[in-house]
Design a protein around this motif. Structure first.
Motif, mmCIF file in Angstrom:
data_model
loop_
_atom_site.group_PDB
_atom_site.id
_atom_site.type_symbol
_atom_site.label_atom_id
_atom_site.label_comp_id
_atom_site.label_asym_id
_atom_site.label_seq_id
_atom_site.Cartn_x
_atom_site.Cartn_y
_atom_site.Cartn_z
ATOM 1 N N MET A 1 -7.173 6.465 -2.950
ATOM 2 C CA MET A 1 -6.558 7.533 -3.741
ATOM 3 C C MET A 1 -6.950 7.416 -5.217
ATOM 4 S SD MET A 1 -4.872 9.399 -1.559
ATOM 5 C CE MET A 1 -6.258 9.034 -0.491
ATOM 6 N N ALA A 2 -6.919 6.190 -5.733
ATOM 7 C CA ALA A 2 -7.258 5.975 -7.139
ATOM 8 C C ALA A 2 -8.704 6.352 -7.434
ATOM 9 C CB ALA A 2 -7.006 4.519 -7.524
ATOM 10 N N ASP A 3 -9.580 6.155 -6.461
ATOM 11 C CA ASP A 3 -10.999 6.447 -6.657
ATOM 12 C C ASP A 3 -11.354 7.907 -6.444
ATOM 13 O OD1 ASP A 3 -11.465 3.806 -7.236
ATOM 14 O OD2 ASP A 3 -12.245 3.285 -5.251
ATOM 15 N N SER A 4 -10.392 8.710 -5.997
ATOM 16 C CA SER A 4 -10.716 10.106 -5.687
ATOM 17 C C SER A 4 -9.866 11.130 -6.428
ATOM 18 C CB SER A 4 -10.589 10.350 -4.175
ATOM 19 O OG SER A 4 -9.264 10.140 -3.722
ATOM 20 N N VAL A 5 -8.880 10.686 -7.225
ATOM 21 C CA VAL A 5 -7.913 11.612 -7.816
ATOM 22 C C VAL A 5 -8.344 12.142 -9.181
ATOM 23 C CG1 VAL A 5 -6.549 9.805 -8.971
ATOM 24 C CG2 VAL A 5 -5.443 11.950 -8.272
ATOM 25 N N ASN B 1 3.206 7.829 -2.397
ATOM 26 C CA ASN B 1 4.349 6.952 -2.635
ATOM 27 C C ASN B 1 4.213 5.667 -1.827
ATOM 28 O OD1 ASN B 1 5.693 8.705 -4.384
ATOM 29 N ND2 ASN B 1 6.711 9.785 -2.709
ATOM 30 N N ILE B 2 4.998 4.663 -2.184
ATOM 31 C CA ILE B 2 5.010 3.403 -1.457
ATOM 32 C C ILE B 2 5.249 3.666 0.027
ATOM 33 C CG2 ILE B 2 7.478 2.962 -1.789
ATOM 34 C CD1 ILE B 2 6.727 0.010 -2.341
ATOM 35 N N ASP B 3 4.511 2.964 0.886
ATOM 36 C CA ASP B 3 4.594 3.166 2.328
ATOM 37 C C ASP B 3 5.686 2.260 2.900
ATOM 38 O OD1 ASP B 3 4.257 3.368 5.061
ATOM 39 O OD2 ASP B 3 2.071 3.153 5.008
ATOM 40 N N CYS C 1 10.231 9.724 -2.674
ATOM 41 C CA CYS C 1 9.950 8.668 -1.707
ATOM 42 C C CYS C 1 10.803 8.877 -0.451
ATOM 43 C CB CYS C 1 10.292 7.306 -2.300
ATOM 44 S SG CYS C 1 9.248 6.787 -3.674
ATOM 45 N N GLU C 2 10.491 8.118 0.584
ATOM 46 C CA GLU C 2 11.316 8.120 1.797
ATOM 47 C C GLU C 2 12.530 7.222 1.546
ATOM 48 O OE1 GLU C 2 9.357 8.086 5.711
ATOM 49 O OE2 GLU C 2 7.477 7.876 4.603
ATOM 50 N N ASP D 1 0.818 -1.204 0.000
ATOM 51 C CA ASP D 1 0.000 0.000 0.000
ATOM 52 C C ASP D 1 0.859 1.265 0.000
ATOM 53 O OD1 ASP D 1 -2.445 1.244 -0.207
ATOM 54 O OD2 ASP D 1 -3.134 0.710 1.813
ATOM 55 N N ILE D 2 0.201 2.397 -0.168
ATOM 56 C CA ILE D 2 0.883 3.675 -0.308
ATOM 57 C C ILE D 2 0.573 4.598 0.865
ATOM 58 C CG2 ILE D 2 0.873 3.473 -2.811
ATOM 59 C CD1 ILE D 2 -1.416 5.543 -2.878
ATOM 60 N N ASP D 3 1.358 5.648 0.964
ATOM 61 C CA ASP D 3 1.146 6.678 1.978
ATOM 62 C C ASP D 3 0.029 7.610 1.512
ATOM 63 O OD1 ASP D 3 2.589 8.309 4.371
ATOM 64 O OD2 ASP D 3 1.889 9.691 2.819
#
Length: 371
Positions: free
Chosen positions: A342-346, A110-112, A137-138, A103-105
Motif C-alpha cells: 500500500m505504501a509503495d502504491s498510494v 486499517n490494522i488487520d 477500524c473493525e 500488517d494492515i487490511d
C-alpha cells in the motif's frame, strides 16, 4: 491560471470579520490561556457535535497520544500499525514503550484484526489502532481481542473528526480516542488536538496531565506536561465548527467526482464509502497498479508535480522503515507485506472544500493521460 499550484490540502478558515469580535473580547478579558472562557466553550461545543461525554483540548494532536498512554499507565509493548503518520509511534517511544507492528487490511488500510492476536506477548498492555483516512477500524473485533487478553485500546482518530457508524460516534470505541486539529485536517484550530474519554475521573486526570500535573494552586498529582490550548485558537475553533458540515459536504462532492472520473481507468483503485458510515472525506487516496496502469506510482506522482498538482504519498515510507524503528523484529517488510504494498502504491489526491471544478478536471485529465 495554467501555472496555479493545486496543493494536496488547504485549511478551512473562518471569516476574519467574524473572528475579530472574538479577538476583541479576548483582549478585553486579558485571559489568554489556562482553561479560559473560549477553551471551556469549545470543549462543550465539541462534546455536543462529536456526541461524546468528555473531551480535553490540547495544543496539538501528538500530546493527546502521549497523555493517553500516561493516563492509562501503559507500559511494555503496544501493538500498532506501521501505516500512519509518525506521531502515532513516536508517542509510544516518548513513553518508553516498545511498538509492535502488525500488517494492515488491503481494502481499508486499517490494522488487520486477524494479525493482532499472534503479536500479543506477556509484555503487551495495549492496542493502538488508527482510523486511517478517517475510515473506521473493525472496533468490535479489536475490542473482543482486548477483552480476551485484558488490554487497553487507544484509537488514533486524527483523521476521523465527525465520523459515525450507524449514527454512533467512532470516538466511542476503545478506552480513549485522540484527535488532531492541525491546519491540514477537515476541522482545524490552526494547531490543536483533543483526547476523548468516557468518564469524569479520567477527564480530570487528563486535565491534570496536560497542565503540569496541577490539581490545585500548590498540589501536583502527576509529572504532567504543558499541553493546553490557548484562547485564540479555541475561539477560532468555535467559528470553524459552524462551517465544518458545509466543508464536509463540499468534500463529498469532490470525492464523488473523483470516483466518477476514475472508475474506468485501469490500474487505479480508490476507496468507496462504507455502509452505515458517515464519512468526513478527509483524504482521497488512490492506489496505482503499475502493470495495469502503465506507469508507476512515483512516475505519476512526479508527472502530477510537473503540472503543479501536489499529491502526497501518504503514508510512504512506512513508520517501520524509519531509522528509529527499522531494527525492531516486527518492522521487517516480510512481516508487513500488505502495508509495504500500500505504501509503495498510494497517492492522496488534492482534497479540500476550496477545490474548483477546473481543478478536479485538471487532476483527472493528468491521471487519464498516462503518456
Amino acid at each position: 491560471m495554467e501555472n496555479k499550484v493545486i496543493t494536496v490540502t488547504a485549511p478551512l478558515l473562518p471569516s476574519l470579520d467574524d473572528f475579530l469580535p472574538y479577538l476583541q473580547d479576548i483582549w478585553q478579558r486579558k485571559w489568554l490561556t489556562n482553561n479560559g472562557y473560549y477553551h471551556q466553550e469549545l470543549e462543550k461545543a465539541l462534546c455536543e457535535y462529536l456526541k461524546v461525554p468528555y473531551i480535553s483540548l490540547f495544543t496539538n494532536g501528538t500530546l493527546p497520544l502521549i497523555c493517553a498512554l500516561q493516563a492509562l499507565r501503559i507500559t511494555g509493548e503496544v501493538i500498532t500499525t506501521p501505516y500512519s503518520f509518525v506521531a502515532t509511534t513516536h508517542a509510544l517511544w516518548w513513553n518508553g514503550i516498545k511498538p509492535v507492528f502488525v500488517d494492515i487490511d488491503p481494502i481499508t488500510c486499517n490494522i488487520d484484526p486477524d494479525k493482532i492476536e499472534a503479536a500479543i506477548t506477556p509484555k503487551t498492555t495495549a492496542i493502538m489502532p488508527v482510523h486511517v483516512y478517517g475510515r473506521p477500524c473493525e472496533t468490535e473485533r479489536i475490542q473482543a481481542i482486548a477483552d480476551k487478553y485484558g488490554l487497553k485500546v487507544i484509537y488514533d482518530a486524527a483523521h476521523a473528526f465527525g465520523v459515525e457508524v450507524n449514527g454512533n460516534s467512532i470516538l466511542s470505541a476503545g478506552d480513549m480516542s485522540t484527535l488532531s486539529f492541525h491546519a491540514t485536517k477537515v476541522y482545524n484550530t490552526i494547531e490543536g488536538g483533543a483526547l476523548v474519554c468516557h468518564d469524569e475521573n479520567t477527564k480530570k486526570r487528563i486535565d491534570y496531565l496536560k497542565n503540569f500535573g496541577f490539581a490545585g494552586e500548590t498540589t501536583i498529582v502527576a509529572p504532567g506536561i504543558n499541553g493546553k490550548m490557548d484562547e485564540i485558537r479555541s475561539a477560532y475553533g468555535l467559528l470553524n465548527l459552524q462551517q465544518v458540515d458545509a466543508a464536509i459536504a463540499a468534500r463529498r462532492e469532490i470525492a464523488l467526482k473523483y470516483r466518477e472520473g476514475l472508475k474506468n481507468i485501469g490500474g487505479i483503485r480508490f476507496m468507496d464509502d462504507m455502509l452505515g458510515v458517515r464519512h468526513n472525506y478527509s483524504y482521497f487516496p488512490v492506489f496505482v497498479d503499475a502493470e495495469d496502469y502503465g506507469m508507476t506510482r512515483d512516475e505519476l506522482y512526479f508527472k502530477m508535480k510537473e503540472q503543479n498538482i501536489l499529491g502526497r504519498r501518504y503514508f510512504y515510507p512506512l513508520i517501520s522503515e524509519f531509522s528509529t524503528y527499522r531494527g525492531l523484529e516486527s518492522a521487517s517488510p516480510y512481516n508487513l507485506p500488505i502495508a509495504t504494498q500500500m505504501a509503495d502504491s498510494v497517492i492522496c489526491l488534492p482534497m479540500y472544500c476550496g477545490l474548483t471544478p477546473q481543478d478536479t478536471d485538471k487532476i483527472l485529465n493528468c491521471i487519464f493521460q498516462q503518456g
